[in-house]
Design a protein around this motif. Structure first.
Motif, PDB file in Angstrom:
ATOM      1  N   UNK A  46       0.829  -1.198   0.000  1.00  0.00           N
ATOM      2  CA  UNK A  46       0.000   0.000   0.000  1.00  0.00           C
ATOM      3  C   UNK A  46       0.863   1.248   0.000  1.00  0.00           C
ATOM      4  N   UNK A  47       0.340   2.316  -0.562  1.00  0.00           N
ATOM      5  CA  UNK A  47       1.044   3.579  -0.561  1.00  0.00           C
ATOM      6  C   UNK A  47       1.016   4.215   0.821  1.00  0.00           C
ATOM      7  N   UNK A  48       2.130   4.769   1.223  1.00  0.00           N
ATOM      8  CA  UNK A  48       2.247   5.437   2.516  1.00  0.00           C
ATOM      9  C   UNK A  48       2.297   6.948   2.323  1.00  0.00           C
ATOM     10  N   UNK A 104       0.167  13.081  -8.545  1.00  0.00           N
ATOM     11  CA  UNK A 104      -0.765  14.011  -7.910  1.00  0.00           C
ATOM     12  C   UNK A 104      -1.664  13.231  -6.959  1.00  0.00           C
ATOM     13  N   UNK A 105      -2.612  13.938  -6.363  1.00  0.00           N
ATOM     14  CA  UNK A 105      -3.412  13.345  -5.302  1.00  0.00           C
ATOM     15  C   UNK A 105      -4.131  12.076  -5.744  1.00  0.00           C
ATOM     16  N   UNK A 106      -4.531  11.999  -7.013  1.00  0.00           N
ATOM     17  CA  UNK A 106      -5.301  10.850  -7.465  1.00  0.00           C
ATOM     18  C   UNK A 106      -4.445   9.806  -8.173  1.00  0.00           C
ATOM     19  N   UNK A 107      -3.115  10.017  -8.215  1.00  0.00           N
ATOM     20  CA  UNK A 107      -2.263   9.066  -8.937  1.00  0.00           C
ATOM     21  C   UNK A 107      -1.104   8.528  -8.127  1.00  0.00           C
ATOM     22  N   UNK A 113       3.118   4.048 -11.773  1.00  0.00           N
ATOM     23  CA  UNK A 113       3.641   5.399 -12.003  1.00  0.00           C
ATOM     24  C   UNK A 113       5.094   5.543 -11.562  1.00  0.00           C
ATOM     25  N   UNK A 114       5.653   4.493 -11.012  1.00  0.00           N
ATOM     26  CA  UNK A 114       7.029   4.540 -10.531  1.00  0.00           C
ATOM     27  C   UNK A 114       7.875   3.556 -11.328  1.00  0.00           C
ATOM     28  N   UNK A 115       9.048   4.006 -11.743  1.00  0.00           N
ATOM     29  CA  UNK A 115       9.924   3.206 -12.582  1.00  0.00           C
ATOM     30  C   UNK A 115      10.932   2.395 -11.788  1.00  0.00           C
TER      31      UNK A 115
END
Length: 127
Positions: A46-48, A104-107, A113-115
């Motif tokens: 999960x994103x932190x 951004x807030x929704x991405x 989105x990360x390489x």
């Protein structure tokens, strides 16, 4: 191939603090957006938190007010200050980065989105 290297994890008691760091293995790289994700045993990653090149910062609701993401002025490293740790914060914390996209807030939570990704640093919080 760029590799990200995390450090700063450890074992702490509830209420404790840590400072996680992440930088590329090759100093010449700079990054646009950088983020921290975590994965607890038996759960999905999960994103932190994330930070864009312009300094915009985004947080998961579960860590707002306790975690602070920051980056160096050269855009080569990202840090995560984690305060008031809870046992539910126990997880493997991963660093992620990209060079061409501003999240951004929704991405920012979207892993594609990360390489670049690190191998993770373990944070264990005991009650």
């Amino acid at each position: 191939q760029v590799q990200l290297m995390e450090s700063g994890g450890g074992s702490v008691q509830a209420g404790g603090s840590l400072r996680l760091s992440c930088a590329a293995s090759t100093y010449t790289y700079t990054f646009n957006s950088m983020a921290w994700f975590r994965q607890a045993p038996g759960k999905e990653r999960e994103g932190v938190a994330a930070i864009s090149s312009g300094g915009g910062a985004y947080y998961a609701d579960s860590v707002k007010g306790r975690f602070t993401i920051s980056r160096d002025s050269l855009k080569k490293a990202v840090f995560l200050r984690v305060n008031s740790l809870k046992p539910e914060d126990t997880a493997l914390y991963y660093c992620a980065a990209n060079q061409g996209r501003t999240v951004e807030a929704w991405t920012w939570r979207t892993e594609s989105n990360y390489d670049y990704w690190g191998q993770g640093t373990q944070v264990t919080v005991s009650s």
